[in-house]
Design a protein around this motif. Structure first.
Motif, PDB file in Angstrom:
ATOM      1  N   MET A   9      -9.801  -8.364   3.039  1.00  0.00           N
ATOM      2  CA  MET A   9      -8.524  -8.894   2.592  1.00  0.00           C
ATOM      3  C   MET A   9      -7.404  -8.028   3.122  1.00  0.00           C
ATOM      4  O   MET A   9      -7.456  -6.804   3.015  1.00  0.00           O
ATOM      5  CB  MET A   9      -8.488  -8.927   1.062  1.00  0.00           C
ATOM      6  N   ASN A  10      -6.413  -8.664   3.721  1.00  0.00           N
ATOM      7  CA  ASN A  10      -5.268  -7.918   4.223  1.00  0.00           C
ATOM      8  C   ASN A  10      -4.440  -7.402   3.057  1.00  0.00           C
ATOM      9  O   ASN A  10      -3.990  -8.168   2.213  1.00  0.00           O
ATOM     10  CB  ASN A  10      -4.401  -8.811   5.119  1.00  0.00           C
ATOM     11  N   GLY A  11      -4.261  -6.111   3.000  1.00  0.00           N
ATOM     12  CA  GLY A  11      -3.466  -5.520   1.936  1.00  0.00           C
ATOM     13  C   GLY A  11      -4.311  -4.759   0.938  1.00  0.00           C
ATOM     14  O   GLY A  11      -5.516  -4.970   0.828  1.00  0.00           O
ATOM     15  N   VAL A  13      -5.964  -3.189  -2.576  1.00  0.00           N
ATOM     16  CA  VAL A  13      -6.523  -3.729  -3.812  1.00  0.00           C
ATOM     17  C   VAL A  13      -6.808  -2.567  -4.751  1.00  0.00           C
ATOM     18  O   VAL A  13      -7.404  -1.565  -4.355  1.00  0.00           O
ATOM     19  CB  VAL A  13      -7.831  -4.506  -3.536  1.00  0.00           C
ATOM     20  N   LYS A  65       5.156  -4.095  -4.404  1.00  0.00           N
ATOM     21  CA  LYS A  65       5.099  -5.431  -3.824  1.00  0.00           C
ATOM     22  C   LYS A  65       4.098  -5.538  -2.671  1.00  0.00           C
ATOM     23  O   LYS A  65       3.845  -6.619  -2.172  1.00  0.00           O
ATOM     24  CB  LYS A  65       6.494  -5.840  -3.336  1.00  0.00           C
ATOM     25  N   GLU A  66       3.542  -4.411  -2.261  1.00  0.00           N
ATOM     26  CA  GLU A  66       2.530  -4.439  -1.202  1.00  0.00           C
ATOM     27  C   GLU A  66       1.130  -4.703  -1.745  1.00  0.00           C
ATOM     28  O   GLU A  66       0.220  -5.054  -0.995  1.00  0.00           O
ATOM     29  CB  GLU A  66       2.532  -3.109  -0.440  1.00  0.00           C
ATOM     30  N   LYS A  68      -1.959  -6.466  -3.129  1.00  0.00           N
ATOM     31  CA  LYS A  68      -2.408  -7.847  -2.966  1.00  0.00           C
ATOM     32  C   LYS A  68      -3.416  -8.293  -4.020  1.00  0.00           C
ATOM     33  O   LYS A  68      -3.546  -9.487  -4.284  1.00  0.00           O
ATOM     34  CB  LYS A  68      -3.029  -8.027  -1.568  1.00  0.00           C
ATOM     35  N   GLY A  69      -4.160  -7.341  -4.598  1.00  0.00           N
ATOM     36  CA  GLY A  69      -5.179  -7.753  -5.543  1.00  0.00           C
ATOM     37  C   GLY A  69      -5.507  -6.671  -6.556  1.00  0.00           C
ATOM     38  O   GLY A  69      -5.324  -5.480  -6.295  1.00  0.00           O
ATOM     39  N   ALA A  98       0.414  -9.634  -7.696  1.00  0.00           N
ATOM     40  CA  ALA A  98      -0.900  -9.572  -7.037  1.00  0.00           C
ATOM     41  C   ALA A  98      -1.880 -10.496  -7.754  1.00  0.00           C
ATOM     42  O   ALA A  98      -1.741 -10.788  -8.940  1.00  0.00           O
ATOM     43  CB  ALA A  98      -1.427  -8.140  -7.066  1.00  0.00           C
ATOM     44  N   LYS A  99      -2.884 -10.958  -7.033  1.00  0.00           N
ATOM     45  CA  LYS A  99      -3.940 -11.767  -7.643  1.00  0.00           C
ATOM     46  C   LYS A  99      -4.869 -10.866  -8.444  1.00  0.00           C
ATOM     47  O   LYS A  99      -5.095  -9.712  -8.062  1.00  0.00           O
ATOM     48  CB  LYS A  99      -4.734 -12.521  -6.573  1.00  0.00           C
ATOM     49  N   THR A 194     -10.581 -12.754  -1.265  1.00  0.00           N
ATOM     50  CA  THR A 194     -10.460 -13.167   0.137  1.00  0.00           C
ATOM     51  C   THR A 194     -10.377 -14.686   0.264  1.00  0.00           C
ATOM     52  O   THR A 194      -9.691 -15.213   1.147  1.00  0.00           O
ATOM     53  CB  THR A 194     -11.649 -12.631   0.956  1.00  0.00           C
TER      54      THR A 194
END
Length: 224
Positions: A9-11, A13, A65-66, A68-69, A98-99, A194
């Protein structure tokens, strides 16, 4: 954990494991855990957790804000620790957009152990003389439960038994003690992130099976 190479996954976690006495927080980048911090066992997780997450993110120069998860353990395990871990994870996901994915601690441990036989039974102290119990089987490079999570007073002997974190009264001698790591959580949660999946924060609850002592006392007073 070779299967994780298929799920990148980009970013960044964040991973949160508070099902046991020794909590863990980690940071994953490009599908790999790059940093892990242990929570202070002498403090409540709430006093330590937010600071450790901030330490990880600031140490790797990651802004809110960067992110992602967020992958968080749902238990079974410590009643207080799980609730604090989930509340912190939900708050973090909400604040950063983020998710969030909740993961069974038992499924994460099955991934972590990755027994060659393709079958494993995970156990943990259920307190009050009970034992949390669930079996798993490997299918298509992932460990799937073969029965619901349950609490049993008497555990029969089955092959490949793993006790989560410690031994307790009623724990079979044949069980191998394994402390949870963040790699198992990543193995379960990363594929979902992902694929763009996430859990509803309204329905993200700990996996307790049985009520806590406080909830039991409340029920005994005739209240629901």
């Amino acid at each position: 954990m070779k299967g994780l190479l298929k799920f990148i996954m980009n970013g960044p976690v964040i991973l949160i494991e508070t099902s046991g006495r020794q909590g863990l927080v980690g940071l994953a980048l490009d599908g790999k855990i790059v940093d892990t911090v242990e929570l202070n066992t002498e403090k409540k997780h709430a006093q330590d957790l937010a600071g450790k997450i901030n330490q990880l993110m600031s140490g790797h120069k990651i802004g809110p804000k960067e992110l992602k998860g967020v992958i968080v353990a749902r238990g079974p395990g410590s009643f207080t620790g799980l609730r604090i871990g989930l509340v912190t994870a939900i708050t973090l996901a909400y604040a950063t957009d983020a998710k969030i994915v909740g993961v069974s601690s038992f499924q994460g441990l099955a991934e972590q152990v990755n027994h060659d036989s393709g079958k494993v039974t995970i156990l943990a102290d259920g307190l009050r003389g009970g034992t949390y119990y669930q079996s798993f089987q490997k299918e298509d490079d992932a460990w799937r439960p073969t029965c619901p999570l349950d609490v049993k007073s008497d555990i029969g002997i089955t092959p490949n038994m793993v006790a989560m974190a410690k031994r307790w009264i009623g724990c079979p001698e044949q069980a191998v003690v394994v402390k949870p790591s963040l790699e198992g959580l990543l193995a379960v949660g990363l594929p979902r992130l992902t694929r763009g999946e996430s859990d509803s924060v309204e329905n993200l609850e700990p996996l307790y099976v049985q009520p806590s002592s406080a909830e039991r006392q409340w029920q005994n007073l005739g209240r629901k």
